[in-house]
Design a protein around this motif. Structure first.
Motif, PDB file in Angstrom:
ATOM      1  N   VAL A 142      55.466  46.564  16.681  1.00  0.00           N
ATOM      2  CA  VAL A 142      54.657  47.718  16.269  1.00  0.00           C
ATOM      3  C   VAL A 142      54.426  47.610  14.766  1.00  0.00           C
ATOM      4  O   VAL A 142      55.164  46.918  14.070  1.00  0.00           O
ATOM      5  N   SER A 163      50.643  51.756  14.413  1.00  0.00           N
ATOM      6  CA  SER A 163      50.550  51.704  15.879  1.00  0.00           C
ATOM      7  C   SER A 163      51.841  52.125  16.578  1.00  0.00           C
ATOM      8  O   SER A 163      51.866  52.243  17.806  1.00  0.00           O
ATOM      9  N   ALA A 164      52.921  52.347  15.830  1.00  0.00           N
ATOM     10  CA  ALA A 164      54.242  52.578  16.433  1.00  0.00           C
ATOM     11  C   ALA A 164      54.262  53.762  17.403  1.00  0.00           C
ATOM     12  O   ALA A 164      54.736  53.635  18.536  1.00  0.00           O
ATOM     13  N   ILE A 207      52.328  53.106  20.655  1.00  0.00           N
ATOM     14  CA  ILE A 207      52.958  52.095  21.518  1.00  0.00           C
ATOM     15  C   ILE A 207      54.256  52.621  22.134  1.00  0.00           C
ATOM     16  O   ILE A 207      54.455  52.533  23.348  1.00  0.00           O
ATOM     17  N   MET A 240      51.642  44.117  21.229  1.00  0.00           N
ATOM     18  CA  MET A 240      51.319  45.114  20.200  1.00  0.00           C
ATOM     19  C   MET A 240      49.788  45.313  20.124  1.00  0.00           C
ATOM     20  O   MET A 240      49.303  46.455  20.091  1.00  0.00           O
ATOM     21  N   GLY A 252      48.215  48.735  21.169  1.00  0.00           N
ATOM     22  CA  GLY A 252      47.921  49.502  19.954  1.00  0.00           C
ATOM     23  C   GLY A 252      46.463  49.867  19.830  1.00  0.00           C
ATOM     24  O   GLY A 252      46.049  50.574  18.948  1.00  0.00           O
TER      25      GLY A 252
END
Ligand code: 13P
Ligand code: SF4
Length: 302
Positions: free
Chosen positions: A126, A130-131, A134, A298, A302
């Motif tokens: 991530v 985007s963490a 996701i 990711m 993401g």
């Protein structure tokens, strides 16, 4: 105004089919000659679809490694070999493998600021931008989030229904900011909003008005006609001051300077372009394929 060295770099870039990627923390004169600039997620996405023979990555090592992972057929150069992210080295792959043995159902999420060896034993990467998106999608009884305990605790707070386990990694630059810095900044600049990167400690984030990746911080400042206190690397405050001369973007703490991100100069880019400097990134193929899975995940999620 564009300098002679910048003009020469632009000319050589065309002549040699080289693309320059630069993280937003790079100096303005480097950002000006870059083909793509942005946060680590934007650079990873850009790297995937590059049409060129050679890439120069201005930033730190894990970013150049990610480009090579996604584009193995290209020559990828890091202008300064010593430019690394200390957080990327904080957790060993052996520690993760050991954990996986005793927690076989855990999904391991790695911040993209990690070594290729660590990415190879994780399930998904991530970035700060985007963490949340996701981790929200992960359907697992346990989620181990490494290495950044600060970004991890920020995500955990927003997803209280998820069982997120944190370890002890951190960014030494962002982690150095204290509550006292926030109190002082608020007294010195009354009424100004504080824009913060989620790598700051949890108790510091409590003082933040806007929390987001470097790209989100820049976006907020550019879209709002107001002065803002900048709670991330100094380069962002410098960049915004340059872009909007009428506005003020004071830094939350004078310790917000990443020595590694500051190593690369325009001359180093020129030297890398002309074969007089820089390091060509090499990753053994089996390691690359293992690590690439978590980066591909990711980009997909993401
Ligand atoms: P971004 O994901 O916001 O680009 O941050 C990368 C980084 O190294 C921040 O310190
Ligand atoms: Fe690593 Fe922190 Fe520097 Fe970003 S600011 S590159 S996380 S040490």
């Amino acid at each position: 105004m564009i300098s002679e060295l910048q003009k020469e770099i632009l000319r050589l870039k065309e002549e040699t089919g080289t693309v320059i990627l630069a993280h937003s923390y790079q100096a303005p004169e480097i950002l000006e000659i870059a083909d793509h600039k942005g946060d680590s997620f934007a650079l990873s996405v850009a790297a995937k679809d590059l049409r060129c023979d050679r890439v120069i990555l201005c930033g730190v090592r894990f970013m150049a490694d990610t480009v090579k992972m996604l584009s193995p057929e290209k020559t990828v150069l890091l202008p300064i070999a010593q430019a690394t992210c200390p957080m990327a080295e904080q957790i060993s792959p052996e520690r993760v493998l050991e954990y996986k043995k005793s927690h076989p159902n855990a999904v391991v999420v790695a911040y993209v600021n990690t070594t290729t060896e660590l990415k190879a034993v994780c399930d998904v990467c991530v970035t700060s931008s985007s963490a949340l998106k996701i981790v929200e999608q992960l359907d697992a009884p346990e989620i181990l989030f490494i290495p950044d305990q600060n970004l991890g605790s920020y995500i955990k707070k927003q997803l209280p229904h998820k069982n997120i386990v944190l370890w002890d990694g951190y960014c030494p630059v962002h982690n150095s900011v204290t509550e006292e810095d926030c109190i002082r900044a608020k007294q010195q600049y009354p009424g100004m909003k504080i824009l913060m990167h989620p790598e700051l400690p949890a108790q510091v984030l409590e003082y933040g008005d806007v929390i987001g990746s470097t790209a989100a911080i820049i976006r907020y400042a550019m879209e709002h006609d107001e002065d803002c206190i900048i709670g991330t690397e100094k380069s962002i405050s410098d960049y915004l001051s340059l872009m909007r001369p009428g506005r003020r973007y004071p830094l939350l703490s004078k310790r917000l300077m990443c020595p590694d991100m500051r190593l690369t100069t325009l001359l180093d880019v020129y030297k890398a372009l002309t074969g007089q400097g820089g390091e060509e990134i090499q990753i053994p193929e089996d390691l690359r394929l293992k690590a690439k899975r978590s980066v591909d995940e990711m980009i997909r999620m993401g």
